[in-house]
Design a protein around this motif. Structure first.
Motif, PDB file in Angstrom:
ATOM      1  N   THR A  21       0.842  -1.208   0.000  1.00  0.00           N
ATOM      2  CA  THR A  21       0.000   0.000   0.000  1.00  0.00           C
ATOM      3  C   THR A  21       0.866   1.243   0.000  1.00  0.00           C
ATOM      4  O   THR A  21       0.633   2.191  -0.768  1.00  0.00           O
ATOM      5  N   TRP A  22       1.874   1.243   0.857  1.00  0.00           N
ATOM      6  CA  TRP A  22       2.780   2.397   0.939  1.00  0.00           C
ATOM      7  C   TRP A  22       3.452   2.648  -0.409  1.00  0.00           C
ATOM      8  O   TRP A  22       3.522   3.791  -0.881  1.00  0.00           O
ATOM      9  N   ARG A  23       3.926   1.580  -1.037  1.00  0.00           N
ATOM     10  CA  ARG A  23       4.626   1.728  -2.321  1.00  0.00           C
ATOM     11  C   ARG A  23       3.669   2.165  -3.433  1.00  0.00           C
ATOM     12  O   ARG A  23       4.016   3.007  -4.269  1.00  0.00           O
ATOM     13  N   PHE A  30      -4.158   0.889  11.885  1.00  0.00           N
ATOM     14  CA  PHE A  30      -3.461   2.167  11.879  1.00  0.00           C
ATOM     15  C   PHE A  30      -2.234   2.143  10.987  1.00  0.00           C
ATOM     16  O   PHE A  30      -1.893   3.152  10.364  1.00  0.00           O
ATOM     17  N   GLU A  31      -1.569   0.980  10.897  1.00  0.00           N
ATOM     18  CA  GLU A  31      -0.445   0.861   9.966  1.00  0.00           C
ATOM     19  C   GLU A  31      -0.940   1.061   8.538  1.00  0.00           C
ATOM     20  O   GLU A  31      -0.311   1.745   7.725  1.00  0.00           O
ATOM     21  N   ALA A  32      -2.082   0.432   8.235  1.00  0.00           N
ATOM     22  CA  ALA A  32      -2.638   0.516   6.883  1.00  0.00           C
ATOM     23  C   ALA A  32      -3.062   1.939   6.547  1.00  0.00           C
ATOM     24  O   ALA A  32      -2.794   2.448   5.448  1.00  0.00           O
ATOM     25  N   LEU A  33      -3.730   2.593   7.488  1.00  0.00           N
ATOM     26  CA  LEU A  33      -4.181   3.965   7.249  1.00  0.00           C
ATOM     27  C   LEU A  33      -2.986   4.897   7.085  1.00  0.00           C
ATOM     28  O   LEU A  33      -2.998   5.800   6.253  1.00  0.00           O
ATOM     29  N   GLY A  64      -9.607   2.163   3.447  1.00  0.00           N
ATOM     30  CA  GLY A  64     -10.631   1.399   4.152  1.00  0.00           C
ATOM     31  C   GLY A  64     -10.057   0.107   4.687  1.00  0.00           C
ATOM     32  O   GLY A  64      -8.948  -0.302   4.307  1.00  0.00           O
ATOM     33  N   TYR A  65     -10.820  -0.555   5.566  1.00  0.00           N
ATOM     34  CA  TYR A  65     -10.321  -1.757   6.234  1.00  0.00           C
ATOM     35  C   TYR A  65     -11.522  -2.622   6.598  1.00  0.00           C
ATOM     36  O   TYR A  65     -12.312  -2.253   7.461  1.00  0.00           O
ATOM     37  N   GLY A 121     -14.962   8.395   1.196  1.00  0.00           N
ATOM     38  CA  GLY A 121     -15.218   7.928   2.550  1.00  0.00           C
ATOM     39  C   GLY A 121     -14.152   6.966   3.037  1.00  0.00           C
ATOM     40  O   GLY A 121     -13.221   6.610   2.298  1.00  0.00           O
ATOM     41  N   LEU A 122     -14.296   6.542   4.284  1.00  0.00           N
ATOM     42  CA  LEU A 122     -13.347   5.619   4.907  1.00  0.00           C
ATOM     43  C   LEU A 122     -14.121   4.435   5.487  1.00  0.00           C
ATOM     44  O   LEU A 122     -14.479   4.437   6.662  1.00  0.00           O
TER      45      LEU A 122
END
Length: 216
Positions: A69-71, A94-97, A103-104, A125-126
């Protein structure tokens, strides 16, 4: 009729098929591809096959969903990413956000929940699973401190490597680290080689830049 294009990133073929089966219930979405890890995802996106929404598994070999996701967000900032996981995990949330996810959701989400999440994320939205949403609200209200997420990419390091990395970032020299953890200097250097390789950096300067970027 416009169809929302979807990319699935899931290392488990059966779970990937389950997601496809849910999406097949709607004529408003189209799956462009399904890949097994973040590394293959980056290669696929590089060919120009870019969906509007990625449904991303969290735990995967080669490159996990959070690192991926970060990349992805570095190169494709407008691409929406919804993390799919088998269990509620506020730390991973929180790592993902922090990495840029939009979203999760739990993988056992009902088809209508999945479609709602896709539409919601496209509207800015989230979408979150209900249990995690309540926890996020608690954090936002200040009832509970937000857990400090680890540096992006360091989850692949061993405990010893993480320990050495932490000492290094405290300004310790190789000799000081060796004395602290009771090993030879050359052992610390070997660990540092592995750390550099896993974090894909080639110098201490690059390492510091990556670590500072991971904690923004």
């Amino acid at each position: 009729m416009h169809k929302t294009t979807i990319g699935i990133v899931e290392d488990n073929a059966q779970l990937g098929q389950d997601i496809r089966d849910k999406l097949a219930l709607s004529e408003e979405v189209e799956v462009l591809f399904e890949v097994r890890n973040g590394q293959v995802l980056l290669q696929t996106l590089a060919t120009g096959t870019i969906p509007e929404v990625l449904l991303m598994d969290v735990q995967m070999p080669e490159m996990n969903g959070i690192e991926a996701t970060w990349r992805v967000k570095q190169k494709y900032p407008d691409l929406k990413i919804v993390m799919l996981t088998v269990m509620d995990d506020e730390q991973k949330l929180f790592e993902a956000l922090q990495a840029g996810a939009s979203g999760y959701l739990l993988k056992d989400a009902k088809p209508h929940q999945l479609f709602n999440a896709i539409n919601y994320v496209l509207e800015g939205g989230l979408p979150l699973s209900p249990t995690l949403a309540s926890r996020v609200l608690s954090y936002l209200k200040g009832d509970v401190p937000i857990p400090k997420p680890p540096i992006s990419g360091t989850e692949n390091l061993t405990k010893r490597e993480q320990e050495i990395l932490e000492l290094l970032m405290q300004g310790k020299t190789v000799k000081q680290i060796a004395e602290k953890i009771f090993v030879a200097d050359k052992t610390v250097r070997k660990h540092l080689e592995h750390i550099f390789e896993k974090l894909q950096v080639h110098s201490y300067k690059e390492l510091v830049a990556k670590l500072n970027g991971g904690n923004k």
